[in-house]
Design an enzyme around this catalytic site. Structure first.
Site, PDB file in Angstrom:
ATOM      1  N   THR A  10      38.845  50.527  33.124  1.00 41.79           N
ATOM      2  CA  THR A  10      38.355  49.656  32.053  1.00 41.79           C
ATOM      3  C   THR A  10      37.946  48.317  32.649  1.00 41.79           C
ATOM      4  O   THR A  10      38.133  48.068  33.842  1.00 41.79           O
ATOM      5  CB  THR A  10      39.474  49.362  31.031  1.00 41.79           C
ATOM      6  N   MET A  11      37.429  47.443  31.811  1.00 45.77           N
ATOM      7  CA  MET A  11      37.223  46.060  32.230  1.00 45.77           C
ATOM      8  C   MET A  11      38.593  45.479  32.605  1.00 45.77           C
ATOM      9  O   MET A  11      39.631  45.935  32.113  1.00 45.77           O
ATOM     10  CB  MET A  11      36.627  45.227  31.078  1.00 45.77           C
ATOM     11  N   CYS A  13      40.597  45.612  35.139  1.00 44.85           N
ATOM     12  CA  CYS A  13      41.684  46.376  35.763  1.00 44.85           C
ATOM     13  C   CYS A  13      41.716  46.148  37.278  1.00 44.85           C
ATOM     14  O   CYS A  13      42.497  46.781  37.978  1.00 44.85           O
ATOM     15  CB  CYS A  13      41.584  47.856  35.422  1.00 44.85           C
ATOM     16  N   SER A  16      36.676  44.633  40.822  1.00 42.10           N
ATOM     17  CA  SER A  16      35.973  43.701  41.720  1.00 42.10           C
ATOM     18  C   SER A  16      36.915  43.183  42.799  1.00 42.10           C
ATOM     19  O   SER A  16      36.513  42.980  43.947  1.00 42.10           O
ATOM     20  CB  SER A  16      35.394  42.527  40.930  1.00 42.10           C
ATOM     21  N   GLU A  87      29.739  46.613  39.550  1.00 48.11           N
ATOM     22  CA  GLU A  87      29.053  46.741  38.253  1.00 48.11           C
ATOM     23  C   GLU A  87      28.084  47.923  38.303  1.00 48.11           C
ATOM     24  O   GLU A  87      26.953  47.861  37.792  1.00 48.11           O
ATOM     25  CB  GLU A  87      28.315  45.439  37.876  1.00 48.11           C
TER      26      GLU A  87
HETATM   27  N1  LIG Z   1      46.159  34.494  36.837  1.00 48.66           N
HETATM   28  C1  LIG Z   1      46.302  35.718  37.333  1.00 48.66           C
HETATM   29  N2  LIG Z   1      47.384  36.044  38.049  1.00 48.66           N
HETATM   30  C2  LIG Z   1      47.548  37.285  38.566  1.00 48.66           C
HETATM   31  N3  LIG Z   1      46.659  38.259  38.418  1.00 48.66           N
HETATM   32  C3  LIG Z   1      45.571  37.992  37.714  1.00 48.66           C
HETATM   33  C4  LIG Z   1      45.313  36.715  37.144  1.00 48.66           C
HETATM   34  N4  LIG Z   1      44.115  36.765  36.501  1.00 48.66           N
HETATM   35  C5  LIG Z   1      43.665  38.019  36.672  1.00 48.66           C
HETATM   36  N5  LIG Z   1      44.538  38.749  37.393  1.00 48.66           N
HETATM   37  C6  LIG Z   1      44.417  40.158  37.802  1.00 48.66           C
HETATM   38  O1  LIG Z   1      43.059  40.428  38.011  1.00 48.66           O
HETATM   39  C7  LIG Z   1      42.706  41.642  37.346  1.00 48.66           C
HETATM   40  C8  LIG Z   1      41.233  41.569  37.007  1.00 48.66           C
HETATM   41  O2  LIG Z   1      40.541  41.637  38.236  1.00 48.66           O
HETATM   42  P1  LIG Z   1      38.982  41.883  38.323  1.00 48.66           P
HETATM   43  O3  LIG Z   1      38.734  42.334  39.721  1.00 48.66           O
HETATM   44  O4  LIG Z   1      38.261  40.681  37.859  1.00 48.66           O
HETATM   45  O5  LIG Z   1      38.806  43.081  37.266  1.00 48.66           O
HETATM   46  P2  LIG Z   1      37.559  44.028  36.962  1.00 48.66           P
HETATM   47  O6  LIG Z   1      36.542  43.861  38.046  1.00 48.66           O
HETATM   48  O7  LIG Z   1      38.138  45.412  36.897  1.00 48.66           O
HETATM   49  O8  LIG Z   1      37.049  43.603  35.616  1.00 48.66           O
HETATM   50  C9  LIG Z   1      43.636  41.693  36.152  1.00 48.66           C
HETATM   51  O9  LIG Z   1      43.887  43.024  35.725  1.00 48.66           O
HETATM   52  C10 LIG Z   1      44.918  41.103  36.726  1.00 48.66           C
HETATM   53  O10 LIG Z   1      45.672  42.124  37.368  1.00 48.66           O
HETATM   54  C1  LIG Z   2      32.196  47.516  27.485  1.00 49.47           C
HETATM   55  C2  LIG Z   2      30.905  46.869  27.880  1.00 49.47           C
HETATM   56  C3  LIG Z   2      30.880  45.923  28.886  1.00 49.47           C
HETATM   57  N1  LIG Z   2      29.720  45.331  29.225  1.00 49.47           N
HETATM   58  C4  LIG Z   2      29.705  44.313  30.294  1.00 49.47           C
HETATM   59  C5  LIG Z   2      30.677  43.183  30.141  1.00 49.47           C
HETATM   60  C6  LIG Z   2      30.890  42.726  31.575  1.00 49.47           C
HETATM   61  O1  LIG Z   2      29.850  41.825  31.896  1.00 49.47           O
HETATM   62  C7  LIG Z   2      30.721  44.030  32.376  1.00 49.47           C
HETATM   63  C8  LIG Z   2      32.028  44.626  32.846  1.00 49.47           C
HETATM   64  O2  LIG Z   2      32.574  43.790  33.824  1.00 49.47           O
HETATM   65  P1  LIG Z   2      34.053  43.981  34.448  1.00 49.47           P
HETATM   66  O3  LIG Z   2      33.928  43.349  35.796  1.00 49.47           O
HETATM   67  O4  LIG Z   2      34.359  45.442  34.506  1.00 49.47           O
HETATM   68  O5  LIG Z   2      34.994  43.249  33.555  1.00 49.47           O
HETATM   69  O6  LIG Z   2      30.082  44.954  31.519  1.00 49.47           O
HETATM   70  C9  LIG Z   2      28.537  45.698  28.609  1.00 49.47           C
HETATM   71  O7  LIG Z   2      27.467  45.186  28.947  1.00 49.47           O
HETATM   72  N2  LIG Z   2      28.555  46.628  27.618  1.00 49.47           N
HETATM   73  C10 LIG Z   2      29.692  47.221  27.225  1.00 49.47           C
HETATM   74  O8  LIG Z   2      29.651  48.071  26.298  1.00 49.47           O
END
Ligand SMILES: Nc1ncnc2c1ncn2[C@@H]1O[C@H](COP(=O)(O)OP(=O)(O)O)[C@@H](O)[C@H]1O
Ligand SMILES: Cc1cn([C@H]2C[C@H](O)[C@@H](COP(=O)(O)O)O2)c(=O)[nH]c1=O
Length: 222
Positions: A10-11, A13, A16, A87
């Site tokens: 999911t977002m 998690c 990145s 992404e």
């Molecule tokens: N302030 C924080 N302290 C510790 N971990 C954090 C903090 N902020 C975000 N995170 C960690 O970063 C994760 C999000 O990382 P990110 O790589 O941006 O996610 P994604 O790319 O999947 O959307 C969160 O699930 C959490 O585990």
């Molecule tokens: C569910 C959903 C997400 N998005 C966009 C929102 C964010 O910009 C990215 C996901 O980024 P993350 O690094 O995994 O948090 O996707 C979208 O455009 N449409 C959707 O339905």
């Protein structure tokens, strides 16, 4: 054997973050990667994690041929020991086919990161193609949680905290976004299907309709 690996979740998690860690660990051993991304929240040509780390990346444009890009890069004397794509859900299916060709013909590992489904629980075309072509699909170990405490499996789009189910598939945005009109929240399937976000659950819990009400004398008499 080189591989096309799809790291999905999911977002929020940690996708990145993991992409940056894979790059960091390989760079520490003298390897050079090409990093692609598309529509990162931090802006064009950036790969960013919510932990604050960010790196430069090649922005994937519509119609860009990723295989041709890498061939041109290598023929100019550039190095590419592996490829990272963040992404990846935003890539066109044809661009995923090009990544598979990078693995098979250029013998490079490709690590792709992305969410599988959109706010309506439908597969993104790029993610669908990755599921079809990847050598391996890896679920991230650090799961994001729904407000109820269950593992979050779905992404909800919210407007002022309430889940919406209409709109364009792609709207760049973030979770825990209080100021912007459009935000996202990760939910378990049960609460995604019931359209219950943390805000609507809170509002429901505070509503007089669901508060325990002391019986009145009329209740007893009917
Ligand atoms: N302030 C924080 N302290 C510790 N971990 C954090 C903090 N902020 C975000 N995170 C960690 O970063 C994760 C999000 O990382 P990110 O790589 O941006 O996610 P994604 O790319 O999947 O959307 C969160 O699930 C959490 O585990
Ligand atoms: C569910 C959903 C997400 N998005 C966009 C929102 C964010 O910009 C990215 C996901 O980024 P993350 O690094 O995994 O948090 O996707 C979208 O455009 N449409 C959707 O339905």
């Amino acid at each position: 054997m080189s591989e096309l690996v799809f790291f999905s979740g999911t977002m929020d998690c940690g996708k990145s973050t993991l992409a940056l860690q894979i790059g960091h660990n390989r760079a520490a051993r003298g390897l050079e990667g090409v990093i692609f991304t598309r529509d990162d929240r931090a802006g064009e040509g950036r790969l960013s994690s919510r932990l604050g780390l960010v790196t430069d990346a090649v922005e994937v444009e519509e119609g860009m041929d990723l295989y041709a890009y890498l061939v041109a890069h290598l023929s100019r004397g550039g190095r590419a020991d592996y490829v990272i794509v963040d992404e990846a859900q935003f890539l066109a299916p044809g661009q995923i086919d090009q990544l598979a060709r990078v693995v098979d013909d250029l013998d490079l590992d490709v690590f792709a990161f992305g969410i599988t489904t959109d706010f309506r629980t439908r597969l993104f075309p790029g993610s669908q193609r990755l599921i079809e072509l990847a050598d391996r699909i890896e679920a991230l170990q650090v799961e994001a949680l729904c407000w109820c405490g269950a593992r979050a499996t779905h992404n909800a789009r919210t407007v002022d905290g309430a889940m919406v189910v209409e709109g364009a598939q792609v709207v760049v945005g973030d979770v825990r976004q209080t100021t912007a009109e459009v935000g996202y929240e990760v939910l378990c399937r049960r609460h995604h299907l019931r359209r219950m976000t943390s805000a609507t659950a809170r509002a429901g819990a505070l509503s007089p309709d669901v508060l325990p009400v002391a019986p009145t004398p009329q209740d007893a008499t009917g």
